[in-house]
Scaffold this active site. Sequence first.
Site, short mmCIF file in Angstrom:
data_model
loop_
_atom_site.label_atom_id
_atom_site.label_comp_id
_atom_site.label_asym_id
_atom_site.label_seq_id
_atom_site.Cartn_x
_atom_site.Cartn_y
_atom_site.Cartn_z
N CYS A 28 0.87 -1.17 0.00
CA CYS A 28 0.00 0.00 0.00
C CYS A 28 0.91 1.23 0.00
CB CYS A 28 -1.00 -0.01 1.16
SG CYS A 28 -0.31 0.18 2.80
N CYS A 60 -2.02 1.50 -4.26
CA CYS A 60 -0.73 2.14 -4.58
C CYS A 60 -0.63 2.49 -6.06
CB CYS A 60 0.45 1.28 -4.13
SG CYS A 60 0.55 -0.33 -4.88
N CYS A 82 3.66 -0.11 -8.27
CA CYS A 82 4.15 -1.47 -8.14
C CYS A 82 4.60 -2.00 -9.49
CB CYS A 82 3.05 -2.36 -7.56
SG CYS A 82 3.63 -4.00 -7.13
#
Length: 133
Positions: free
Chosen positions: A11, A85, A89
């Site tokens: 996150c 997020c 990523c």
Amino acid sequence: MTERPTVLFVCVHNAGRSRMAAGFLQHLAGDRIDVRSAGSAPKDAVNPVAVDAMAEVGIDIGAGEPKLLTVDSVKQADVVVTMGCGDACPIFPGKRYEDWELDDPAGQSIEAVRPIRDEIRRRIEGLIHSLEH
């Protein structure tokens, strides 16, 4: 998937959702699954309201500091669970990715965090089932 799968929870701050998810997975799966968490912009400390909410169900997530998400941490994971997020990523072929849309507990009351905690537990139980069957 390896014999003992590695799950990485990501996150933004690695202070709430990803920490609660990691705490539940560690608690419920024990050493059958390697559990990690990280954040794209980690805070200095774990969210105290998240710590309190997890303590209510007998899980301590207060130890340790939030960690920065690295390319290596994603490469080492079999399953990557993202929680708000966005595009932070990195994506690698052959990995299993899940995106869990959950409210951010940052700045919320314990009353608001409890349903988030309970939803995370429900999803963790499903994740464990999918990894072990």
